[in-house]
Design a protein around this motif. Structure first.
Motif, PDB file in Angstrom:
ATOM      1  N   THR A 256       1.221  -9.182 -24.641  1.00 23.81           N
ATOM      2  CA  THR A 256       0.090  -8.689 -23.846  1.00 23.81           C
ATOM      3  C   THR A 256      -0.536  -7.473 -24.528  1.00 23.81           C
ATOM      4  N   ASP A 257      -1.828  -7.552 -24.770  1.00 26.92           N
ATOM      5  CA  ASP A 257      -2.537  -6.481 -25.457  1.00 26.92           C
ATOM      6  C   ASP A 257      -2.834  -5.342 -24.472  1.00 26.92           C
ATOM      7  N   PRO A 258      -2.254  -4.161 -24.659  1.00 23.83           N
ATOM      8  CA  PRO A 258      -2.502  -3.067 -23.711  1.00 23.83           C
ATOM      9  C   PRO A 258      -3.954  -2.610 -23.710  1.00 23.83           C
ATOM     10  N   TRP A 259      -4.653  -2.796 -24.828  1.00 25.51           N
ATOM     11  CA  TRP A 259      -6.058  -2.400 -24.895  1.00 25.51           C
ATOM     12  C   TRP A 259      -6.917  -3.310 -24.024  1.00 25.51           C
ATOM     13  N   LEU A 262      -6.127  -2.012 -20.311  1.00 25.70           N
ATOM     14  CA  LEU A 262      -6.400  -0.623 -19.966  1.00 25.70           C
ATOM     15  C   LEU A 262      -7.675  -0.059 -20.579  1.00 25.70           C
ATOM     16  N   TYR A 279      -2.500   6.866 -17.062  1.00 27.37           N
ATOM     17  CA  TYR A 279      -2.187   6.466 -18.436  1.00 27.37           C
ATOM     18  C   TYR A 279      -3.007   7.279 -19.424  1.00 27.37           C
ATOM     19  N   ILE A 304       3.905   1.945 -24.866  1.00 27.84           N
ATOM     20  CA  ILE A 304       3.498   0.726 -25.550  1.00 27.84           C
ATOM     21  C   ILE A 304       2.989   1.127 -26.927  1.00 27.84           C
ATOM     22  N   TYR A 311       3.588  -6.144 -29.523  1.00 23.16           N
ATOM     23  CA  TYR A 311       3.686  -4.737 -29.126  1.00 23.16           C
ATOM     24  C   TYR A 311       5.094  -4.459 -28.609  1.00 23.16           C
ATOM     25  N   ALA A 313       7.197  -2.679 -25.888  1.00 23.54           N
ATOM     26  CA  ALA A 313       7.089  -2.111 -24.543  1.00 23.54           C
ATOM     27  C   ALA A 313       8.426  -1.486 -24.174  1.00 23.54           C
ATOM     28  N   TRP A 322       4.969  -0.820 -16.304  1.00 21.15           N
ATOM     29  CA  TRP A 322       4.341  -1.799 -17.196  1.00 21.15           C
ATOM     30  C   TRP A 322       4.494  -3.207 -16.644  1.00 21.15           C
ATOM     31  N   THR A 326       1.314  -5.726 -15.753  1.00 21.02           N
ATOM     32  CA  THR A 326       1.135  -7.059 -16.340  1.00 21.02           C
ATOM     33  C   THR A 326       1.193  -8.142 -15.267  1.00 21.02           C
TER      34      THR A 326
END
Length: 366
Positions: A256-259, A262, A279, A304, A311, A313, A322, A326
Protein backbone atom coordinates in the motif's frame (compact mmCIF):
# COMPACT_ATOMS: atom_id res chain seq x y z
CA UNK A 1 -17.36 32.09 -12.36
CA UNK A 2 -14.60 29.47 -12.90
CA UNK A 3 -15.04 26.32 -10.89
CA UNK A 4 -18.47 27.26 -9.52
CA UNK A 5 -20.48 24.17 -8.74
CA UNK A 6 -23.73 23.28 -7.08
CA UNK A 7 -23.52 21.80 -3.57
CA UNK A 8 -26.36 20.20 -1.61
CA UNK A 9 -29.83 19.25 -2.75
CA UNK A 10 -31.37 21.73 -0.31
CA UNK A 11 -29.86 24.76 -2.03
CA UNK A 12 -32.38 26.81 -4.00
CA UNK A 13 -32.12 26.79 -7.79
CA UNK A 14 -31.69 30.57 -7.89
CA UNK A 15 -28.76 30.72 -5.46
CA UNK A 16 -25.94 30.19 -7.96
CA UNK A 17 -27.21 32.97 -10.22
CA UNK A 18 -27.52 35.37 -7.27
CA UNK A 19 -23.96 34.59 -6.18
CA UNK A 20 -22.67 35.14 -9.72
CA UNK A 21 -24.53 38.47 -9.88
CA UNK A 22 -23.06 39.56 -6.53
CA UNK A 23 -19.53 38.73 -7.64
CA UNK A 24 -20.07 40.65 -10.87
CA UNK A 25 -21.35 43.67 -8.93
CA UNK A 26 -18.71 43.75 -6.16
CA UNK A 27 -15.13 44.37 -7.40
CA UNK A 28 -12.51 42.26 -5.63
CA UNK A 29 -9.86 44.89 -6.36
CA UNK A 30 -11.47 47.34 -3.91
CA UNK A 31 -10.87 44.92 -1.02
CA UNK A 32 -7.31 43.73 -1.66
CA UNK A 33 -4.76 45.84 0.27
CA UNK A 34 -2.07 47.68 -1.68
CA UNK A 35 0.48 45.16 -0.39
CA UNK A 36 -0.07 41.46 -1.06
CA UNK A 37 2.24 38.43 -1.19
CA UNK A 38 2.94 36.06 -4.04
CA UNK A 39 4.99 32.91 -3.31
CA UNK A 40 6.27 34.54 -0.16
CA UNK A 41 7.35 37.76 -1.88
CA UNK A 42 5.64 41.09 -1.19
CA UNK A 43 3.92 42.76 -4.15
CA UNK A 44 3.15 46.47 -3.86
CA UNK A 45 0.45 48.05 -5.97
CA UNK A 46 2.36 51.32 -6.24
CA UNK A 47 5.59 49.79 -7.56
CA UNK A 48 4.28 46.76 -9.49
CA UNK A 49 0.64 47.52 -10.43
CA UNK A 50 0.45 44.97 -13.26
CA UNK A 51 1.57 42.06 -11.09
CA UNK A 52 -0.71 43.21 -8.25
CA UNK A 53 -3.67 43.36 -10.65
CA UNK A 54 -2.82 39.91 -12.03
CA UNK A 55 -3.02 38.50 -8.51
CA UNK A 56 -6.38 40.16 -7.94
CA UNK A 57 -7.83 38.98 -11.27
CA UNK A 58 -6.71 35.34 -10.87
CA UNK A 59 -9.04 32.68 -9.52
CA UNK A 60 -6.66 32.02 -6.66
CA UNK A 61 -6.16 33.00 -3.04
CA UNK A 62 -4.24 36.23 -2.39
CA UNK A 63 -2.17 36.39 0.79
CA UNK A 64 -2.80 39.76 2.45
CA UNK A 65 -0.93 39.36 5.74
CA UNK A 66 2.05 37.32 6.94
CA UNK A 67 3.23 36.58 10.47
CA UNK A 68 0.17 38.32 11.97
CA UNK A 69 1.70 41.62 10.86
CA UNK A 70 5.04 41.16 12.65
CA UNK A 71 7.91 42.71 10.67
CA UNK A 72 10.57 40.03 11.10
CA UNK A 73 8.71 36.71 11.00
CA UNK A 74 9.29 33.65 8.81
CA UNK A 75 6.70 34.73 6.22
CA UNK A 76 3.82 32.48 7.32
CA UNK A 77 0.52 33.47 5.72
CA UNK A 78 -1.95 34.57 8.42
CA UNK A 79 -4.69 36.29 6.39
CA UNK A 80 -5.83 36.04 2.79
CA UNK A 81 -8.58 36.61 0.27
CA UNK A 82 -9.86 33.21 -0.83
CA UNK A 83 -10.06 32.15 -4.47
CA UNK A 84 -13.30 33.56 -5.94
CA UNK A 85 -14.49 30.12 -7.07
CA UNK A 86 -14.05 28.83 -3.51
CA UNK A 87 -15.98 31.80 -2.13
CA UNK A 88 -18.72 31.12 -4.65
CA UNK A 89 -18.97 27.49 -3.56
CA UNK A 90 -19.35 28.50 0.06
CA UNK A 91 -21.88 31.26 -0.64
CA UNK A 92 -23.82 28.88 -2.85
CA UNK A 93 -23.96 26.38 0.01
CA UNK A 94 -24.99 29.12 2.45
CA UNK A 95 -28.13 29.87 0.40
CA UNK A 96 -28.55 33.50 1.47
CA UNK A 97 -31.84 35.27 0.74
CA UNK A 98 -32.67 38.95 0.87
CA UNK A 99 -33.55 40.24 4.32
CA UNK A 100 -31.52 37.59 6.17
CA UNK A 101 -29.21 38.24 9.11
CA UNK A 102 -25.79 36.67 8.55
CA UNK A 103 -22.84 36.16 10.90
CA UNK A 104 -19.43 35.81 9.26
CA UNK A 105 -16.42 34.45 11.16
CA UNK A 106 -13.15 35.77 9.74
CA UNK A 107 -13.54 39.16 8.03
CA UNK A 108 -10.17 39.19 6.28
CA UNK A 109 -10.17 41.83 3.55
CA UNK A 110 -13.92 42.44 3.81
CA UNK A 111 -14.62 41.17 0.29
CA UNK A 112 -16.74 38.22 1.38
CA UNK A 113 -18.66 40.46 3.80
CA UNK A 114 -19.36 42.83 0.89
CA UNK A 115 -20.72 39.94 -1.17
CA UNK A 116 -22.91 38.90 1.76
CA UNK A 117 -24.15 42.50 2.15
CA UNK A 118 -25.12 42.47 -1.54
CA UNK A 119 -26.97 39.15 -1.14
CA UNK A 120 -28.98 40.14 1.95
CA UNK A 121 -29.94 43.52 0.50
CA UNK A 122 -30.97 46.67 2.29
CA UNK A 123 -33.40 44.87 4.59
CA UNK A 124 -30.78 42.35 5.71
CA UNK A 125 -27.70 42.70 7.90
CA UNK A 126 -24.21 41.19 8.14
CA UNK A 127 -22.09 41.04 11.28
CA UNK A 128 -18.51 39.94 10.63
CA UNK A 129 -15.96 39.11 13.34
CA UNK A 130 -12.19 39.38 12.92
CA UNK A 131 -9.62 38.39 15.56
CA UNK A 132 -6.83 40.61 14.18
CA UNK A 133 -7.48 44.25 15.11
CA UNK A 134 -5.42 45.68 12.26
CA UNK A 135 -7.09 43.42 9.68
CA UNK A 136 -10.51 44.33 11.10
CA UNK A 137 -9.75 48.05 10.84
CA UNK A 138 -8.66 47.72 7.23
CA UNK A 139 -11.80 45.82 6.25
CA UNK A 140 -14.01 48.26 8.15
CA UNK A 141 -12.51 51.16 6.20
CA UNK A 142 -12.91 49.48 2.81
CA UNK A 143 -16.54 48.52 3.53
CA UNK A 144 -17.30 52.09 4.64
CA UNK A 145 -15.70 53.48 1.47
CA UNK A 146 -18.01 51.22 -0.54
CA UNK A 147 -20.99 52.78 1.24
CA UNK A 148 -22.24 49.51 2.74
CA UNK A 149 -24.41 50.44 5.72
CA UNK A 150 -25.82 46.94 6.26
CA UNK A 151 -22.53 45.35 7.42
CA UNK A 152 -20.66 45.82 10.70
CA UNK A 153 -17.10 44.68 11.48
CA UNK A 154 -16.37 43.53 15.03
CA UNK A 155 -12.96 42.84 16.52
CA UNK A 156 -13.06 39.69 18.63
CA UNK A 157 -12.69 35.93 18.93
CA UNK A 158 -14.68 34.35 16.14
CA UNK A 159 -15.13 31.13 18.12
CA UNK A 160 -17.48 33.08 20.41
CA UNK A 161 -19.53 34.34 17.47
CA UNK A 162 -21.23 37.67 18.14
CA UNK A 163 -23.57 37.18 21.12
CA UNK A 164 -24.74 40.81 21.06
CA UNK A 165 -26.10 40.41 17.55
CA UNK A 166 -29.15 38.36 18.42
CA UNK A 167 -30.29 35.46 16.25
CA UNK A 168 -28.87 34.82 12.80
CA UNK A 169 -30.31 33.00 9.80
CA UNK A 170 -26.90 31.99 8.53
CA UNK A 171 -23.36 31.57 9.93
CA UNK A 172 -20.35 31.25 7.61
CA UNK A 173 -16.72 30.72 8.63
CA UNK A 174 -13.88 31.67 6.31
CA UNK A 175 -11.38 29.69 8.40
CA UNK A 176 -11.15 25.98 9.15
CA UNK A 177 -12.27 24.60 12.51
CA UNK A 178 -11.87 21.19 14.09
CA UNK A 179 -14.81 21.73 16.45
CA UNK A 180 -17.96 23.64 15.52
CA UNK A 181 -18.39 26.05 18.46
CA UNK A 182 -21.62 25.73 20.41
CA UNK A 183 -21.81 29.54 20.29
CA UNK A 184 -22.43 29.40 16.54
CA UNK A 185 -25.19 26.84 17.01
CA UNK A 186 -26.94 28.79 19.77
CA UNK A 187 -26.74 32.04 17.77
CA UNK A 188 -28.34 30.51 14.66
CA UNK A 189 -31.60 28.88 15.87
CA UNK A 190 -33.16 27.05 12.93
CA UNK A 191 -30.44 28.44 10.65
CA UNK A 192 -27.58 27.07 8.57
CA UNK A 193 -23.86 26.95 9.35
CA UNK A 194 -21.28 26.64 6.56
CA UNK A 195 -17.70 26.08 7.68
CA UNK A 196 -14.52 24.32 6.50
CA UNK A 197 -13.94 21.38 8.87
CA UNK A 198 -10.81 19.40 9.58
CA UNK A 199 -10.35 17.08 12.58
CA UNK A 200 -6.92 18.50 13.42
CA UNK A 201 -5.59 22.05 12.98
CA UNK A 202 -2.43 22.43 10.92
CA UNK A 203 -3.02 19.11 9.13
CA UNK A 204 -3.60 18.97 5.35
CA UNK A 205 -6.97 18.25 3.81
CA UNK A 206 -10.44 19.30 4.90
CA UNK A 207 -14.14 19.32 4.07
CA UNK A 208 -16.88 21.91 3.71
CA UNK A 209 -19.62 21.27 6.26
CA UNK A 210 -23.17 22.54 5.67
CA UNK A 211 -25.11 22.06 8.88
CA UNK A 212 -28.79 22.66 9.62
CA UNK A 213 -29.41 23.80 13.19
CA UNK A 214 -32.27 22.11 15.01
CA UNK A 215 -32.47 22.94 18.69
CA UNK A 216 -29.02 22.45 20.22
CA UNK A 217 -27.84 20.14 17.43
CA UNK A 218 -26.35 20.91 14.02
CA UNK A 219 -26.19 18.27 11.31
CA UNK A 220 -25.77 17.96 7.56
CA UNK A 221 -23.81 16.49 4.70
CA UNK A 222 -20.43 17.69 3.58
CA UNK A 223 -20.49 19.91 0.49
CA UNK A 224 -17.22 18.69 -0.98
CA UNK A 225 -13.61 18.65 0.15
CA UNK A 226 -12.03 22.01 0.89
CA UNK A 227 -8.85 23.02 2.72
CA UNK A 228 -8.66 26.37 4.52
CA UNK A 229 -6.40 28.33 6.86
CA UNK A 230 -7.21 27.32 10.47
CA UNK A 231 -9.01 29.65 12.83
CA UNK A 232 -6.54 31.85 14.72
CA UNK A 233 -5.66 30.36 18.09
CA UNK A 234 -6.37 26.75 17.08
CA UNK A 235 -2.80 25.77 17.94
CA UNK A 236 -0.91 22.72 16.83
CA UNK A 237 -2.30 19.17 16.76
CA UNK A 238 -2.35 17.29 20.03
CA UNK A 239 1.05 15.98 21.20
CA UNK A 240 1.46 12.36 20.25
CA UNK A 241 4.21 9.77 20.16
CA UNK A 242 5.52 9.59 16.60
CA UNK A 243 7.73 6.55 17.05
CA UNK A 244 10.93 8.49 16.54
CA UNK A 245 13.86 6.26 17.60
CA UNK A 246 11.51 3.71 19.21
CA UNK A 247 11.69 -0.01 18.59
CA UNK A 248 8.54 -1.27 16.84
CA UNK A 249 6.33 -4.07 18.11
CA UNK A 250 5.65 -5.22 14.55
CA UNK A 251 7.34 -4.70 11.19
CA UNK A 252 6.19 -5.92 7.78
CA UNK A 253 6.64 -5.17 4.10
CA UNK A 254 3.47 -3.76 2.53
CA UNK A 255 2.45 -2.76 -0.98
CA UNK A 256 0.00 0.00 0.00
CA UNK A 257 1.44 3.33 -1.11
CA UNK A 258 1.32 5.76 1.85
CA UNK A 259 1.49 8.71 -0.55
CA UNK A 260 -1.77 7.56 -2.13
CA UNK A 261 -3.54 7.32 1.24
CA UNK A 262 -2.15 10.48 2.81
CA UNK A 263 -1.81 13.02 0.03
CA UNK A 264 -3.61 16.29 0.89
CA UNK A 265 -6.03 15.75 -2.00
CA UNK A 266 -7.08 12.22 -1.05
CA UNK A 267 -6.76 12.00 2.72
CA UNK A 268 -10.30 13.23 3.46
CA UNK A 269 -11.98 9.76 3.57
CA UNK A 270 -9.55 8.79 6.33
CA UNK A 271 -10.24 11.97 8.32
CA UNK A 272 -13.93 11.04 8.24
CA UNK A 273 -13.68 7.34 9.04
CA UNK A 274 -10.67 7.09 11.39
CA UNK A 275 -10.88 9.43 14.39
CA UNK A 276 -7.90 10.52 16.45
CA UNK A 277 -4.65 10.57 14.49
CA UNK A 278 -2.16 12.92 12.88
CA UNK A 279 0.70 12.43 10.45
CA UNK A 280 3.77 14.02 8.96
CA UNK A 281 7.09 13.33 7.27
CA UNK A 282 10.70 13.55 8.36
CA UNK A 283 14.06 12.84 6.84
CA UNK A 284 16.34 10.04 7.95
CA UNK A 285 20.09 9.64 7.60
CA UNK A 286 19.70 6.35 5.75
CA UNK A 287 16.38 6.89 3.96
CA UNK A 288 15.03 9.55 1.58
CA UNK A 289 11.91 9.93 3.74
CA UNK A 290 9.99 8.45 6.65
CA UNK A 291 6.26 9.02 7.06
CA UNK A 292 5.05 8.97 10.66
CA UNK A 293 1.50 8.45 11.90
CA UNK A 294 0.48 8.90 15.53
CA UNK A 295 -2.69 8.28 17.50
CA UNK A 296 -4.07 11.17 19.52
CA UNK A 297 -6.64 9.07 21.38
CA UNK A 298 -4.44 6.36 22.84
CA UNK A 299 -0.83 5.32 22.56
CA UNK A 300 -0.01 4.06 19.11
CA UNK A 301 2.27 5.00 16.24
CA UNK A 302 3.49 3.86 12.83
CA UNK A 303 6.52 4.52 10.65
CA UNK A 304 6.31 3.95 6.91
CA UNK A 305 9.47 4.06 4.83
CA UNK A 306 10.61 2.86 1.39
CA UNK A 307 11.85 -0.71 1.13
CA UNK A 308 13.44 -2.75 -1.63
CA UNK A 309 10.00 -4.18 -2.46
CA UNK A 310 7.16 -1.89 -1.47
CA UNK A 311 7.26 -0.17 1.93
CA UNK A 312 8.30 -1.07 5.45
CA UNK A 313 5.44 -0.54 7.93
CA UNK A 314 6.57 -0.47 11.56
CA UNK A 315 4.04 -0.08 14.38
CA UNK A 316 4.16 0.29 18.14
CA UNK A 317 1.88 0.94 21.08
CA UNK A 318 -1.61 -0.25 21.93
CA UNK A 319 -3.27 1.07 18.79
CA UNK A 320 -2.35 -0.15 15.31
CA UNK A 321 -3.12 3.08 13.52
CA UNK A 322 -1.62 2.08 10.14
CA UNK A 323 -3.80 -1.02 10.10
CA UNK A 324 -6.86 1.12 10.84
CA UNK A 325 -6.05 3.52 8.02
CA UNK A 326 -5.48 0.81 5.43
CA UNK A 327 -8.68 -0.97 6.51
CA UNK A 328 -10.62 2.30 6.16
CA UNK A 329 -9.09 2.89 2.73
CA UNK A 330 -10.16 -0.58 1.65
CA UNK A 331 -13.67 0.01 3.06
CA UNK A 332 -13.94 3.23 1.05
CA UNK A 333 -12.90 1.43 -2.16
CA UNK A 334 -15.21 -1.50 -1.39
CA UNK A 335 -18.11 0.96 -1.29
CA UNK A 336 -17.18 2.43 -4.69
CA UNK A 337 -15.09 5.41 -3.48
CA UNK A 338 -18.15 7.49 -2.52
CA UNK A 339 -17.86 11.25 -2.83
CA UNK A 340 -17.53 13.35 0.30
CA UNK A 341 -21.10 14.60 -0.21
CA UNK A 342 -22.30 11.11 0.79
CA UNK A 343 -20.86 11.67 4.27
CA UNK A 344 -21.97 14.11 6.93
CA UNK A 345 -21.28 15.63 10.32
CA UNK A 346 -23.48 15.93 13.42
CA UNK A 347 -22.58 18.16 16.36
CA UNK A 348 -24.41 17.12 19.53
CA UNK A 349 -25.44 19.55 22.32
CA UNK A 350 -22.54 18.48 24.57
CA UNK A 351 -20.02 19.06 21.77
CA UNK A 352 -19.54 15.52 20.46
CA UNK A 353 -18.71 15.49 16.76
CA UNK A 354 -19.90 12.45 14.83
CA UNK A 355 -19.27 11.77 11.15
CA UNK A 356 -21.50 9.36 9.24
CA UNK A 357 -22.07 7.65 5.92
CA UNK A 358 -25.49 8.35 4.42
CA UNK A 359 -28.18 7.31 4.59
CA UNK A 360 -27.89 4.53 7.19
CA UNK A 361 -24.23 3.62 7.21
CA UNK A 362 -21.68 3.53 10.03
CA UNK A 363 -20.80 6.50 12.25
CA UNK A 364 -17.52 7.61 13.80
CA UNK A 365 -17.11 9.72 16.95
CA UNK A 366 -14.40 12.40 16.91
Amino acid sequence: MPGLQRVGAEVMDTTTHRVEAAMAAVPRSHYIPDRAWDRGQPIDRSTDPERWQALVDADDAVVTQVDQGAPDGPGLATSSSSAPSVMARMLDALDVAEGMRVLEIGTGTGYNAALLAHLVGGEGHVDTVEVDEEVAAGARGRLAEAGLSNVAVHHGDGAAGHPDGGAYDRVIATCAVSRIPQAWISQAPGGVIVAPWTPHPRQPGGLLARLQVRGNTASGRFAGDLAFMSIRGAGAPEPAATGLNLEPDTAETVTTDPWELLSPDSVWPLWITVPGWIYGMRRDDDLPWVMWIASTHEYGWARISPASEGYLAEQGGHRRVWDELTAAWQWWHHHGTPDSTEFGLTVAPHGEHRTWFAPNGPTWTH
